[in-house]
Design an enzyme around this catalytic site. Sequence first.
Site, PDB file in Angstrom:
ATOM      1  N   CYS A  13      11.635  56.284  52.178  1.00 52.08           N
ATOM      2  CA  CYS A  13      12.160  57.180  51.157  1.00 52.08           C
ATOM      3  C   CYS A  13      13.597  57.552  51.502  1.00 52.08           C
ATOM      4  O   CYS A  13      13.863  58.054  52.594  1.00 52.08           O
ATOM      5  CB  CYS A  13      11.281  58.424  51.068  1.00 52.08           C
ATOM      6  SG  CYS A  13      11.965  59.753  50.076  1.00 52.08           S
ATOM      7  N   ASP A  71      44.558  33.332  60.827  1.00 56.08           N
ATOM      8  CA  ASP A  71      43.648  32.993  61.924  1.00 56.08           C
ATOM      9  C   ASP A  71      44.179  33.318  63.309  1.00 56.08           C
ATOM     10  O   ASP A  71      43.454  33.195  64.289  1.00 56.08           O
ATOM     11  CB  ASP A  71      43.316  31.492  61.885  1.00 56.08           C
ATOM     12  CG  ASP A  71      44.490  30.637  62.340  1.00 56.08           C
ATOM     13  OD1 ASP A  71      45.634  30.959  61.959  1.00 56.08           O
ATOM     14  OD2 ASP A  71      44.263  29.663  63.076  1.00 56.08           O
ATOM     15  N   ASP A  93      48.993  36.949  62.915  1.00 59.53           N
ATOM     16  CA  ASP A  93      48.514  37.409  61.612  1.00 59.53           C
ATOM     17  C   ASP A  93      47.898  38.805  61.678  1.00 59.53           C
ATOM     18  O   ASP A  93      47.574  39.376  60.642  1.00 59.53           O
ATOM     19  CB  ASP A  93      47.471  36.430  61.059  1.00 59.53           C
ATOM     20  CG  ASP A  93      48.040  35.048  60.823  1.00 59.53           C
ATOM     21  OD1 ASP A  93      49.212  34.968  60.421  1.00 59.53           O
ATOM     22  OD2 ASP A  93      47.326  34.057  61.055  1.00 59.53           O
ATOM     23  N   ASP A 103      48.045  32.378  55.286  1.00 61.49           N
ATOM     24  CA  ASP A 103      48.820  31.782  56.372  1.00 61.49           C
ATOM     25  C   ASP A 103      48.656  30.273  56.240  1.00 61.49           C
ATOM     26  O   ASP A 103      47.704  29.799  55.600  1.00 61.49           O
ATOM     27  CB  ASP A 103      48.284  32.284  57.715  1.00 61.49           C
ATOM     28  CG  ASP A 103      48.946  31.598  58.890  1.00 61.49           C
ATOM     29  OD1 ASP A 103      50.192  31.536  58.904  1.00 61.49           O
ATOM     30  OD2 ASP A 103      48.224  31.106  59.772  1.00 61.49           O
ATOM     31  N   CYS A 129      14.065  61.202  52.023  1.00 59.91           N
ATOM     32  CA  CYS A 129      13.535  61.576  53.341  1.00 59.91           C
ATOM     33  C   CYS A 129      14.558  61.262  54.431  1.00 59.91           C
ATOM     34  O   CYS A 129      14.732  62.040  55.379  1.00 59.91           O
ATOM     35  CB  CYS A 129      12.229  60.841  53.627  1.00 59.91           C
ATOM     36  SG  CYS A 129      10.917  61.187  52.440  1.00 59.91           S
TER      37      CYS A 129
END
Length: 798
Positions: free
Chosen positions: A11, A692, A696, A439, A14
């Site tokens: 729940c 990568d 970057d 890139d 709850c």
Amino acid sequence: MQKFILENLDCNSCANKLEKSLQSMPCVESANINFSTNTLYIKTSDIDAIKAQIAKIEPDIIVRSTHENTHNVSYKKELSLLLALLFGFAVCMLCLHYTPLESSSFINSFNIAFNDSYAVLLHYTESLSFLHSIFSAVTPFQILIYIILLLLYIIAGLPIFRAVWRNVKNKVFFDENTLMFIATIAAFCIGEISESVAVMLFFRIGEFLESLALKRSKKSLYDLLDITPEIAHLQIKQVDSNSMDSSETIWQDTHPELLKVDDIILVKVGEKIPVDGIIMQGESSLNMQAISGESKPIDVASGDEVLAGAINMQSVLTIKVSKPFSHSQVAKIKAMIEDSSNTKAKSEQIITQFAKIYTPIVFFIALGIAFIPPLFDGEWHEWIYRSLVVLMVSCPCALVLSVPLGYFGALGIASRKGILIKGSTHFSNLAKLQQVVFDKTGTLTQGVFQIESINPLTDISKESLLEIAQRAQRFSNHPIAKAIMQDSKNMRDSKNTHICEIESFEEIGGKGVYAKCCGDRILVGNEALMKDKGIDISPFYTHKDTQDSGFSIIHIAKNGIYQGYIMLGDILKEESKECMQALRNLGVNPLAILSGDNEKSVAHIARMLNIQSYYAGLLPTQKAEKLQELMGLDSISHCKASVSVKNNEKLESSACHAKVLAEVSSMESQQDKILDSNKNTKPHKITAFIGDGINDSIVLKCADIGISVGTKDSHSDISKESADIILTNPSPMGIVHAIKIARKIQTLTWQNIAFALGTKLILVLLGIAGIANMWLAVFGDVGVALLALLNALRVVRV
């Protein structure tokens, strides 16, 4: 921070109630419950007090450590009880259907009896006539039927009664159990006995079905993440130390978490590799789809590194453990997914806040319906009944269950495609994405450079020029450095062709490297590096064809004298063209490239991909400036100027002065907040940047969505830390899949919101008009929640 599994937490209200209670405890610094994963994240000094508080508020919850296996709960007992109650109710209703008794006559008899008994009581005589007058209108058999209905009501409502009692003790009044208790008791009081029993019974059945559907839904979503190996065959004794033959070795089954570095394990065909390691013996093919999303098997042999979670497809492998399980790639992926679901999307946050006020508002509306209209027309029974119908549709379960579960499913299906999303918050930006900036090296291209030509411009040989470059690049992880090292290996059968101690080494972001070796000061990098260091490269300008070739040019200088250059070519990834077209089909345009490579090389790749906007020769900070310009923001003053690397050194460009470098550590947190505020408040194009490498990292932080393309290199860990999304598969098509998933879950979320609120609004209006009855109100609560839950699960079909 400790982490526990809360079993039997079905729940959402709850979970919110429990979270609020734990946060108020003096021994708790922080507490958060992720309902999608049933996980408690808590920082406390007294875990026993925490468990006691959980048992007090929700006695059915079992607290388990995350590494313990939970057992499937049997529903047979509960199902048998509900079927028996349903059968008993059906029999009772059939018996009442074939008798002349109706509720109205029973209530009229009750009213007459009350008036008679009141007069009798005033005279203290004939007290037994009260009971006689009540039961004179019914037969003994019918009395028995009502007694049975009362018993059915009590049995069906026991869990609700216990929950209401706990709510009263904890001063919680507006939850579905309390509302259902009030509604059914009120129905009893106005004589709607059969409907009261029916509502309680069908609510209990609906709660059971909802709990069952929720647990099975979570299980199906967890199956998407079932990449964690559960067994490992550990070598505990080897008869012949010169043989790795499994027939001469004793193997013991154990859990991967118990393995240590340098342990020897056996992986059979069809099994998952339990931990990261190195193959000692055997050759096979591995299915890496669970790790990288790549469906094509990868061939491996002795000496190759393998990752946990990969499935061994062909033959037995003997592997030496290189990392403990907790540091393995598969453990990091699963932890990231579970933790990311703990970060709520904006729509989830809205629903959570809305649920807190929605139920009280509807409750008071129902109260008004019950007491205000009868003051004018005197129809108390009718208006109280209508108010009960309104009351029963007031629980927002359809929203608080389906919305977070749908987002968790989206995170799971994304991970199956090799896309790790750090939180549901990023789905909104992905769905509204307007442009993607890439890139070049390692993102659109394979990042595997090949030396096209070696061009000495002094009296040294090609081999000597390559050796000078190799000496400087020994400690660099850049793809160009790797190409130079690989070519040296091919030429001289040695990775390190020159044995020399490196006295100093510096990697200059976006430009190249500087190394001091055997007294020689060596520079290897682009034209900008040579100019910064005052190196005269005028002989290079005489090679006109080279400048227009589109290849990457690496210049080499030693002791301040220009030695020559090396031309390297990069290979376009097979999926790059497909990715560009797919993005255009999704309406994501324009596309752009930001690269530190020379303009000719970048222009060549841009032409191949039909990308009109490209910017070459950029330093990391210049990339960030250009990205902000493309996004339509004014400046990048809030972007980070540096990022930490594993050895605690700082990567910096010439544009990042010492003062900035000294202050950035203390300002990082403040800068992030200002940057996020800048992006969230100023109108701009929603932009993703995909890269990568180390260079970057700054740009990833400045974009609305930073996406890191996964590699096996350790240096990419920095870009992963800065990124919002990680593509474990190096294919750029991951961004296309991520956008589709984001748009799908956004659509499903708003469908559920519209369906749930629309249905409940219609039922409220029908209830007020006297058209809807209490049976239909039960569907408005439980039925709508089940349908919304099933609709949310459609996200797995992306």
